[in-house]
Motif scaffolding. Structure first.
Motif, PDB file in Angstrom:
ATOM      1  N   TRP A 168       0.865  -1.175   0.000  1.00 15.50           N
ATOM      2  CA  TRP A 168       0.000   0.000   0.000  1.00 15.50           C
ATOM      3  C   TRP A 168       0.901   1.225   0.000  1.00 15.50           C
ATOM      4  N   HIS A 169       0.521   2.224  -0.770  1.00  7.94           N
ATOM      5  CA  HIS A 169       1.327   3.438  -0.919  1.00  7.94           C
ATOM      6  C   HIS A 169       0.468   4.659  -0.614  1.00  7.94           C
ATOM      7  N   ALA A 170       1.105   5.672  -0.033  1.00  8.39           N
ATOM      8  CA  ALA A 170       0.404   6.910   0.292  1.00  8.39           C
ATOM      9  C   ALA A 170       1.413   8.058   0.304  1.00  8.39           C
ATOM     10  N   HIS A 171       0.890   9.263   0.399  1.00  8.35           N
ATOM     11  CA  HIS A 171       1.742  10.442   0.473  1.00  8.35           C
ATOM     12  C   HIS A 171       1.080  11.514   1.332  1.00  8.35           C
ATOM     13  N   ARG A 172       1.899  12.410   1.802  1.00  6.33           N
ATOM     14  CA  ARG A 172       1.421  13.587   2.527  1.00  6.33           C
ATOM     15  C   ARG A 172       2.038  14.798   1.860  1.00  6.33           C
ATOM     16  N   LEU A 173       1.221  15.782   1.575  1.00 10.91           N
ATOM     17  CA  LEU A 173       1.678  17.018   0.948  1.00 10.91           C
ATOM     18  C   LEU A 173       1.969  18.074   2.006  1.00 10.91           C
ATOM     19  N   ARG A 174       2.896  18.949   1.679  1.00 10.15           N
ATOM     20  CA  ARG A 174       3.196  20.073   2.567  1.00 10.15           C
ATOM     21  C   ARG A 174       1.930  20.873   2.862  1.00 10.15           C
ATOM     22  N   SER A 175       1.078  21.017   1.873  1.00 16.77           N
ATOM     23  CA  SER A 175      -0.134  21.828   2.029  1.00 16.77           C
ATOM     24  C   SER A 175      -1.238  21.125   2.817  1.00 16.77           C
ATOM     25  N   ASP A 176      -1.099  19.827   3.097  1.00 16.98           N
ATOM     26  CA  ASP A 176      -2.110  19.102   3.873  1.00 16.98           C
ATOM     27  C   ASP A 176      -2.104  19.593   5.317  1.00 16.98           C
ATOM     28  N   ASP A 177      -3.271  19.567   5.940  1.00 15.19           N
ATOM     29  CA  ASP A 177      -3.373  20.039   7.324  1.00 15.19           C
ATOM     30  C   ASP A 177      -3.167  18.920   8.347  1.00 15.19           C
ATOM     31  N   GLY A 178      -2.915  17.705   7.889  1.00 17.12           N
ATOM     32  CA  GLY A 178      -2.663  16.593   8.800  1.00 17.12           C
ATOM     33  C   GLY A 178      -3.889  15.813   9.197  1.00 17.12           C
ATOM     34  N   SER A 179      -5.051  16.194   8.675  1.00 15.50           N
ATOM     35  CA  SER A 179      -6.257  15.445   9.015  1.00 15.50           C
ATOM     36  C   SER A 179      -6.379  14.209   8.125  1.00 15.50           C
ATOM     37  N   ALA A 180      -7.134  13.235   8.597  1.00 11.89           N
ATOM     38  CA  ALA A 180      -7.301  11.965   7.890  1.00 11.89           C
ATOM     39  C   ALA A 180      -8.071  12.157   6.589  1.00 11.89           C
ATOM     40  N   HIS A 181      -7.712  11.359   5.594  1.00 11.66           N
ATOM     41  CA  HIS A 181      -8.362  11.385   4.285  1.00 11.66           C
ATOM     42  C   HIS A 181      -9.097  10.078   4.051  1.00 11.66           C
ATOM     43  N   GLU A 182     -10.158  10.143   3.276  1.00 13.69           N
ATOM     44  CA  GLU A 182     -10.925   8.953   2.906  1.00 13.69           C
ATOM     45  C   GLU A 182     -10.187   8.172   1.815  1.00 13.69           C
ATOM     46  N   GLY A 183     -10.701   6.988   1.505  1.00 12.03           N
ATOM     47  CA  GLY A 183     -10.179   6.205   0.389  1.00 12.03           C
ATOM     48  C   GLY A 183      -9.190   5.124   0.760  1.00 12.03           C
TER      49      GLY A 183
END
Length: 186
Positions: A168-183
């Motif tokens: 499983w692969h994922a990423h976090r962007l600098r612009s993300d606020d750190g809250s959980a994402h769906e999917g």
């Protein structure tokens, strides 16, 4: 690069020390570690721990290519797990011993490392994560720390048997606020 210690509300993240060898070795005896951390030598021995803590950790910091922190409840406390940032790959990896799971420690540690990476690397906009497909515990941590699920494909880290199984692969962007994402598949 000089090693850096990070502090959170409940944790101290600092490079593993030689006095962590026995405790880290004991934590890594859990069979799930051999399955989910398949690039880890298995069975994991004290000599493996000595090599990692005594040679790989300092070399990774010195070269800047593999920065790892032991997770502790206090500066002089025992190692609870490990979290690492691999700049050449642009990703994070982590493990936590069974006695410390279920307390939110790994999510707290991951958030601290992600914040530090973005703070110290202004040109970086994305941090990756991968785990063996089915590693629900690791995926829950990444999701809770604000990573976005990218899908399933072969892992990028070669396993001890030379294979690249699905991950499983994922990423976090600098612009993300750190809250959980769906999917996420969990």
């Amino acid at each position: 690069m000089e090693p850096v210690a990070l502090r959170t509300e409940r944790l101290v993240l600092s490079p593993a020390r030689l006095d962590d060898v026995d405790h880290a070795t004991a934590l890594l005896q859990e069979p799930v570690m051999g399955t989910m951390l398949a690039s880890l030598p298995w069975p994991y021995t004290r000599e493996d721990s000595e090599f990692y803590i005594g040679r790989m950790v300092p070399a990774g910091w010195a070269s800047g290519e593999a920065l790892s922190w032991a997770i502790r409840e206090s500066e002089d406390g025992p190692q609870l797990g490990d979290i690492g940032w691999r700049p050449p790959r642009g990703d994070v990896g982590f493990w936590l011993g069974a006695p410390s799971r279920g307390r939110g420690y790994m999510t707290e540690a991951l958030r601290a490392v992600v914040d530090w990476v973005f703070e110290t690397t202004p040109e970086l906009d994305r941090i990756g994560w991968e785990a063996v497909a089915g590693n629900v515990a690791s995926a829950r941590v990444a999701r809770a720390a604000g990573f976005r699920y990218d899908g399933e494909r072969p892992v990028e880290v070669r396993f001890r048997d030379g294979s690249f199984p699905n991950g499983w692969h994922a990423h976090r962007l600098r612009s993300d606020d750190g809250s959980a994402h769906e999917g996420w598949p969990l």
